[in-house]
Design a protein around this motif. Structure first.
Motif, PDB file in Angstrom:
ATOM      1  N   ALA A   1       0.840  -1.198   0.000  1.00 36.68           N
ATOM      2  CA  ALA A   1       0.000   0.000   0.000  1.00 36.68           C
ATOM      3  C   ALA A   1       0.874   1.246   0.000  1.00 36.68           C
ATOM      4  O   ALA A   1       1.838   1.344   0.755  1.00 36.68           O
ATOM      5  CB  ALA A   1      -0.902  -0.002   1.238  1.00 36.68           C
ATOM      6  N   GLY A   2       0.553   2.187  -0.877  1.00 41.11           N
ATOM      7  CA  GLY A   2       1.315   3.434  -0.940  1.00 41.11           C
ATOM      8  C   GLY A   2       2.565   3.380  -1.784  1.00 41.11           C
ATOM      9  O   GLY A   2       3.374   4.308  -1.774  1.00 41.11           O
ATOM     10  N   SER A   3       2.739   2.308  -2.547  1.00 40.75           N
ATOM     11  CA  SER A   3       3.958   2.175  -3.355  1.00 40.75           C
ATOM     12  C   SER A   3       3.873   2.918  -4.682  1.00 40.75           C
ATOM     13  O   SER A   3       4.844   2.949  -5.438  1.00 40.75           O
ATOM     14  CB  SER A   3       4.264   0.687  -3.615  1.00 40.75           C
ATOM     15  N   GLY A   4       2.735   3.520  -4.978  1.00 42.65           N
ATOM     16  CA  GLY A   4       2.624   4.338  -6.184  1.00 42.65           C
ATOM     17  C   GLY A   4       2.079   3.617  -7.394  1.00 42.65           C
ATOM     18  O   GLY A   4       2.320   4.035  -8.524  1.00 42.65           O
ATOM     19  N   LYS A   5       1.298   2.562  -7.192  1.00 45.47           N
ATOM     20  CA  LYS A   5       0.805   1.780  -8.329  1.00 45.47           C
ATOM     21  C   LYS A   5      -0.164   2.574  -9.196  1.00 45.47           C
ATOM     22  O   LYS A   5      -0.123   2.482 -10.421  1.00 45.47           O
ATOM     23  CB  LYS A   5       0.140   0.497  -7.821  1.00 45.47           C
ATOM     24  N   THR A   6      -1.052   3.362  -8.563  1.00 46.44           N
ATOM     25  CA  THR A   6      -2.014   4.140  -9.348  1.00 46.44           C
ATOM     26  C   THR A   6      -1.296   5.187 -10.188  1.00 46.44           C
ATOM     27  O   THR A   6      -1.610   5.375 -11.372  1.00 46.44           O
ATOM     28  CB  THR A   6      -3.041   4.810  -8.419  1.00 46.44           C
TER      29      THR A   6
ATOM     30  N   ARG B   1       8.600  -0.629  -1.869  1.00 43.12           N
ATOM     31  CA  ARG B   1       8.868   0.663  -1.235  1.00 43.12           C
ATOM     32  C   ARG B   1       7.556   1.437  -1.096  1.00 43.12           C
ATOM     33  O   ARG B   1       6.788   1.545  -2.052  1.00 43.12           O
ATOM     34  CB  ARG B   1       9.861   1.481  -2.058  1.00 43.12           C
ATOM     35  N   CYS B   2       7.312   1.979   0.088  1.00 40.77           N
ATOM     36  CA  CYS B   2       6.085   2.739   0.352  1.00 40.77           C
ATOM     37  C   CYS B   2       6.420   4.219   0.389  1.00 40.77           C
ATOM     38  O   CYS B   2       7.161   4.677   1.271  1.00 40.77           O
ATOM     39  CB  CYS B   2       5.456   2.312   1.670  1.00 40.77           C
ATOM     40  N   TYR B   3       5.874   4.979  -0.552  1.00 36.25           N
ATOM     41  CA  TYR B   3       6.131   6.417  -0.629  1.00 36.25           C
ATOM     42  C   TYR B   3       5.097   7.233   0.148  1.00 36.25           C
ATOM     43  O   TYR B   3       5.392   8.346   0.586  1.00 36.25           O
ATOM     44  CB  TYR B   3       6.136   6.862  -2.095  1.00 36.25           C
TER      45      TYR B   3
END
Length: 722
Positions: free
Chosen positions: A241-246, A454-456
């Motif tokens: 979650a929060g790794s920038g997939k979208t 990596r979670c950004y």
């Protein structure tokens, strides 16, 4: 060690010639400090430009190479910048001028950073791998910046590039300049502008977030490789979650549109409240990559689709039903969760077309976001033992050339499904022949399956606490869910000491480099707190007090920077939402409930006059349940009603609600509940005191089957009603 980025597979006869140079460059630059691109896209005002090879080299700077499959005898004459060549037909070309224009277009991207313009040397060359240097010089004596067949050996290639005169004489790059160059030419780096930060900003949390958002992240090779890539077939992207997939899918959709304007492309997502965010992301990258010339409005063949759609706005399923002259079914025609209803509609569409040639391919590429929420568990909802919407997307794609491959990309969050306990394998998604879809590599080297760890978005302290509580790592009776081997924990960015064997001690920790959220650079205080109250009234009093502080002392705007997420389901959750709204009204704080047409409106408006696409409202704080919050985020998040988790603490689905809610924040998080059990409070204290290093004795509780359908009331389904 160099990083290599291939945006598309090298193909065709000319591609075979270019591939020789590419392989020579890979060998020559393998051990250098560099980033090397095959077909770096440059979309200028008048044309799309793609240097065949772009090299960012720590020592040599910016290097552009264009490759031409010309023998020396095919170049009839050279008049200044113009070459007359005999290549099937006689024509003129300006290869050196083209390479220089590519270099100038790249330098234009560095205009916003004077540091780069004054310190980065830039070279451009023409590659002629079918011509020898001696024969060329005998026919065309000149000092043109060319590479020949003789130069395709590692040492000679580097030497030949080094001998090419740079456009401007500039000094060596230091660490700061080298990092800035990589970031500026990365898929999203050029949108950051650290120089514009007001160094006099106050210590308010809102001001600190401005600094954090402007922070230039270290170059992330995986993010760059995935954002640039257009795979020649299917690809699965798993990510924390929060790794920038979208963002990654939006960048990829924009690149596909610009590189292949004749393609029909669909970016499909699950939660209707994300419409504006996803459209904004796609439009942002289209504008950035094209210097503002191309927008989403000027791209009719690039579709941003809700998975179902509505009567007011087409979605993926509805569009395909109409394409096959079938009346789209409505959400209320089925029962179950939104995902189960969608699966039934897609299954029925597939069944209805079986005797009429099946689904007609209408897309060249389909990107599925949030795909973990498109999965259904009951076999009765599947289509020939396949997940219906995945198979519908597969069949709606045109096969690529003679390979039969289809360009379907699906991304999902690890351990964050609100509908299913686990995301199925490719075989379970696509049937018996599906296993190979995510195994190995495509032609050109693209991986068929990628893992982003990596979670950004979410600060490290919050992320690790969310994992610990979501999986029950430190609960008294043992962990409830989550990976049970080292490789899977590594995939989501953790280091594991110990083995997951009954009675064995296991220690989990998350390296700082896997949580690059920059907030900790600017804020030394805590980012996470839990509050347990004896009564709901006390919890709501505390919430109102915190919201007042957020909008005054902290400096946050009410809309889009503050979010209130209410846990639980059904009547209890709805009652808590209403209580919060009333309490905020008494405190003269404006609120907004997603889907309503105006702020401060808590009336039970008929879903037919609501707008389920809306999640934010100007000058109002959004209050939402976890299903609508999914995919959205804010700087300051308040999670209310954690007692709903405490009451059912052994439920994996309920715990996953808490994990999802906690990872909505980009900055700070407050979690609260009323009359929580001492057992749950003790677990929270253990998680908080662990400070991100979790040691526990592994004894997994028996996994019990759970119903995850939750409420089927119109309030929950309003995001889906068509």
């Amino acid at each position: 060690m160099a990083h290599f980025v291939v945006t598309e597979a090298i193909a065709g006869d000319e591609g075979a010639v270019s591939a020789r140079v590419w392989q020579a460059v890979r060998e020559a630059w393998r051990t250098r400090d560099a980033v090397v691109y095959w077909r770096y896209p440059i979309f200028t005002t008048h044309a799309q430009r793609e240097p065949d090879i772009l090299i960012l080299d720590r020592t040599l700077g910016l290097i552009v190479m264009n490759v031409h499959p010309l023998r020396d005898d095919q170049v009839l004459r050279i008049d200044g910048p113009t070459w007359t060549v005999q290549h099937y037909v006689t024509k003129t070309m300006q290869p050196v001028e083209d390479a220089q224009q590519h270099a100038n277009a790249l330098l234009k991207r560095l205009n916003g950073d004077p540091l780069l313009l004054t310190k980065v040397p830039t070279r451009f060359l023409v590659g002629l791998p079918l011509a020898s240097r001696a024969q060329w010089q005998s026919r065309h004596p000149s000092t043109l910046p060319c590479l020949f067949l003789d130069d395709l050996k590692p040492k000679r290639l580097v030497s030949a590039v080094q001998s090419a005169a740079p456009l401007h004489s500039r000094g060596p790059m230091d660490d700061q300049t080298w990092a800035a160059l990589q970031s500026a030419l990365s898929a999203g780096g050029g949108l950051r502008n650290p120089a514009s930060i007001d160094q006099g900003l106050s210590g308010q949390k809102a001001s600190i977030m401005i600094r954090a958002r402007a922070h230039r992240h270290d170059f992330d090779h995986q993010q760059e490789r995935l954002a640039r890539l257009i795979p020649p077939g299917p690809q699965r992207i798993r990510g924390i979650a929060g790794s920038g997939k979208t963002i990654l899918l939006a960048q990829r959709a924009a690149s596909m549109r610009l590189k292949h304007p004749d393609w029909t492309i669909a970016l499909v997502f699950f939660n209707r409240s994300l419409y504006h965010m996803v459209e904004r992301q796609v439009d942002r990258w289209l504008r950035y990559y094209s210097d503002g010339e191309v927008t989403l409005k000027t791209s009719p063949q690039l579709h941003v689709f809700h998975a179902w759609g509505s009567t007011k706005r087409d979605g993926f399923y509805r569009m395909l039903a109409r394409q096959h002259n079938l009346k789209p079914r409505a959400v209320n025609d089925y029962t179950g969760t939104p995902a189960e209803r969608l699966a039934q509609a897609c299954r029925d569409l597939l069944n209805a077309t079986e005797g009429h040639g099946g689904i007609r391919p209408v897309f060249d590429a389909i990107l599925l976001d949030e795909s973990q929420d498109l999965v259904v568990t009951p076999p009765t909802y599947r289509y020939h033992d396949r997940q219906p919407i995945f198979w519908l997307a597969h069949e709606a794609l045109r096969p690529i050339g003679g390979t039969g491959e289809r360009r379907l990309v699906w991304a999902y969050d690890e351990a964050q499904s609100l509908n299913a306990q686990a995301v199925p394998t490719a075989r379970e998604l696509f049937g018996e022949g599906g296993a190979n879809l995510v195994t190995g590599t495509h032609h050109g080297g693209a991986q068929k399956s990628e893992v982003m760890h990596r979670c950004y978005r979410t600060p490290e302290d919050i992320l690790v606490a969310a994992h610990a509580l979501g999986m029950g790592l430190l609960r008294e009776n043992g962990m409830l869910a989550g990976p049970t081997n080292q490789r899977e924990w590594q995939d989501i960015g953790y280091v594991v000491d110990g083995q997951f064997l009954s009675g064995r001690s296991v220690t989990l920790r998350r390296p700082a480099e896997h949580s690059p959220n920059p907030l900790k650079r600017y804020w030394q205080g805590p980012v996470l707190d839990f509050h347990f109250f004896e009564s709901r009234e006390a919890e709501l009093d505390h919430l109102v007090e915190q919201l007042r502080r957020n909008t005054t002392f902290d400096g946050f705007a009410q809309s889009r920077q503050i979010l209130v997420v209410v846990l639980g389901q059904g009547r209890q959750k709805n009652a808590l939402v209403n209580a919060i709204c009333r309490r905020m009204t008494e405190a003269h704080l404006d609120f907004y409930l997603p889907g309503q047409l105006q702020k401060n409106d808590m009336s039970a408006t008929d879903w037919r006059v609501k707008n389920a696409d809306l999640f934010w409202c100007d000058d109002a704080i959004t209050i939402t349940d976890i299903h609508r919050a999914k995919g959205n985020e804010a700087d300051m998040v308040h999670v209310i009603g954690v007692d709903a988790i405490a009451r059912n603490e052994s439920s994996v689905a309920t715990r996953n609600q808490l994990f999802t809610a906690m990872t909505r924040t980009r900055g700070w998080l407050h979690v609260s509940g009323a009359q929580c059990s001492p057992q749950f409070q003790d677990e929270v204290r253990k998680v908080m005191s662990a400070k991100g290093v979790f040691t526990f004795t592994y004894r997994r509780s028996p996994h019990q089957h759970e119903e995850t359908s939750g409420s089927t009331k119109p309030g929950w389904l309003s995001d889906w009603v068509s």
